[in-house]
Design an enzyme around this catalytic site. Structure first.
Site, PDB file in Angstrom:
ATOM      1  CE1 TYR A 193      -3.707   2.556   0.879  1.00  0.00           C
ATOM      2  CE2 TYR A 193      -1.887   3.628   2.013  1.00  0.00           C
ATOM      3  CZ  TYR A 193      -3.158   3.680   1.473  1.00  0.00           C
ATOM      4  OH  TYR A 193      -3.871   4.851   1.518  1.00  0.00           O
TER       5      TYR A 193
ATOM      6  CD  GLU B 120      -5.878   4.727  -1.273  1.00  0.00           C
ATOM      7  OE1 GLU B 120      -6.893   4.586  -1.976  1.00  0.00           O
ATOM      8  OE2 GLU B 120      -5.904   4.721  -0.027  1.00  0.00           O
TER       9      GLU B 120
END
Ligand code: GDP
Ligand code: MN
Length: 391
Positions: free
Chosen positions: A109, A200
């Protein structure tokens, strides 16, 4: 403003961030045509909506057989996807991203956003990619790493090394160490140059070929910086926005639709927030956030009313105004004109203070409409909640 994954990936490519080979399509035929240009052991068909959680909701399909791509595209196009981010109404799929699939060895992530406490951009990274980062943060907070970037200095490779070592990349896969450090630099450049508020990548994958690839992408932009970026403005997809919010923007009003039944008309964002709080405190639920702005005209007040009442959930309206630059008589004139033109049926509670408040109150009481005038905010909230219940 938010954009689609396929658009985020176009930006990534522009800034040297590796993405899978892929293209957005709007028809099964388009999907078929594009898939024939791909050569991959796995093909991925991804619904393009402004919401995450598509994987779990069936919006990401994988197949080893290229011939299945048009069928998968047909299944997804036109479908309404309900994910944990869309709300119960879901979002209609109008576009797909057809990509070469990646052979995933590890999902990470990575994101970059503005830290509200320090005001600095901060990288957030985790070895627990692919799943919801909020869940990782709640259950295993030690697995969420943060690296703030001093904007006066900008990103330095030691920032990237710190994160890379924190994630254990040197043991996980040493080949991606340097690509990771330069990817963070590219991400930072994109973020700053395009006035993003969030970038993101979840998952950021290490493939079995030891490559680092952005498999998903989300970018949000600061609306106040959009005027500098026509390329980003061109990414806007009005299908993904609330129609009433679009109309509000066109009338220079700040309007956010919510789920409750008490319409709020307020000037100033802070007062609007306080108004929503006190409605909740009185046991009701606001139907919207609406800031008509400091210097609204009677015409704008009328537009605000029209937008507010277009929401069928609204059972009563609370007007909470502090008359500073927007004088109370201007507001009252706008409200009365709106009540006349729009044939308003729902009860309206008004709380006004400030410049020309006496004149404002007089315009309301002389209008012939049955406005409820409140003494203060608490009184206004109690009254409007009671009236909404009676409707
Ligand atoms: P989201 O659920 O809306 O966040 O959509 P993502 O783009 O993150 O996709 C969800 C999941 O699908 C990923 O976490 C992967 O596990 C899987 N996925 C997406 N693309 C590929 C791919 O090319 N290969 C493989 N093996 N899995 C993929
Ligand atoms: Mn994702």
């Amino acid at each position: 403003m938010n954009i689609h994954e396929y658009q985020a990936k176009q930006l990534f490519a522009q800034f040297g961030i590796p993405v899978p080979k892929g293209k957005d399509v709007r028809t099964p035929l388009g999907a078929e045509k594009w898939s024939t240009t791909l050569d991959s052991p796995v093909y991925v068909v991804k619904a393009q909506i402004h919401a995450g959680g598509r994987g779990k909701a069936g919006g990401v399909k994988l197949t080893k057989d290229r011939a299945e791509v048009p069928g998968l595209a047909r299944d997804l196009l036109g479908k309404t996807l309900v994910t944990h981010q869309t709300g119960p109404k879901g979002r209609k799929v109008r576009r797909l991203l057809i990509e070469e699939g990646a052979a995933i060895a590890k999902e990470l992530y990575l994101s970059l956003l503005v830290d509200r406490d320090s005001g600095w951009p901060v990288f957030i990274a985790s070895t627990e990619g692919g799943m919801e980062i909020e869940e990782v943060a709640a259950t295993t907070p030690e697995k969420v790493l943060k690296e703030p970037i001093d904007p006066a200095v900008g990103y330095q490779s030691y920032n990237g090394r710190k994160l890379a070592f924190g994630l254990g990349l040197p043991t996980l896969e040493p080949a991606v160490l340097n690509p990771f450090i330069s990817m963070l630099g590219n991400l930072y450049r994109l973020f700053m140059e395009k006035n993003a508020s969030l970038v993101e990548i979840n998952p950021l994958v290490i493939t079995q070929d030891k490559l680092l690839i952005a498999l998903d992408g989300k970018v949000s932009f600061d609306d106040n910086g959009l005027f500098k970026h026509p390329d980003v403005q061109a990414f806007r997809d009005l299908h993904e926005e609330e129609p009433l919010e679009i109309e509000a923007t066109n009338n220079s009003l700040n309007y956010v639709k919510l789920e409750g039944n008490i319409g709020c008309m307020v000037n100033g964002a802070g007062l609007a927030m306080a108004t929503m709080d006190i409605i909740q405190y009185a046991g009701g639920r606001p139907a919207n956030f609406l800031d008509v702005g400091g210097g609204a005209s009677a015409e704008q007040v009328k537009n605000a009313f029209r937008i507010l009442l277009s929401d069928a959930n609204v059972k009563a309206v609370l007007i909470n105004i502090f008359g500073g630059i927007l004088r109370c008589d201007t507001l009252a004139t706008g409200v009365v004109a709106a009540a006349r033109d729009l044939n308003i049926q729902v009860p309206i509670v008004v709380r006004m203070e400030g410049t020309n408040v006496e004149l404002g109150r007089k315009i309301l009481t002389d209008s012939g409409f049955n406005f409820t005038v409140a003494d203060d905010m608490r009184d206004a909230a109690d009254k409007v909640v009671r009236l909404a219940v009676q409707q």
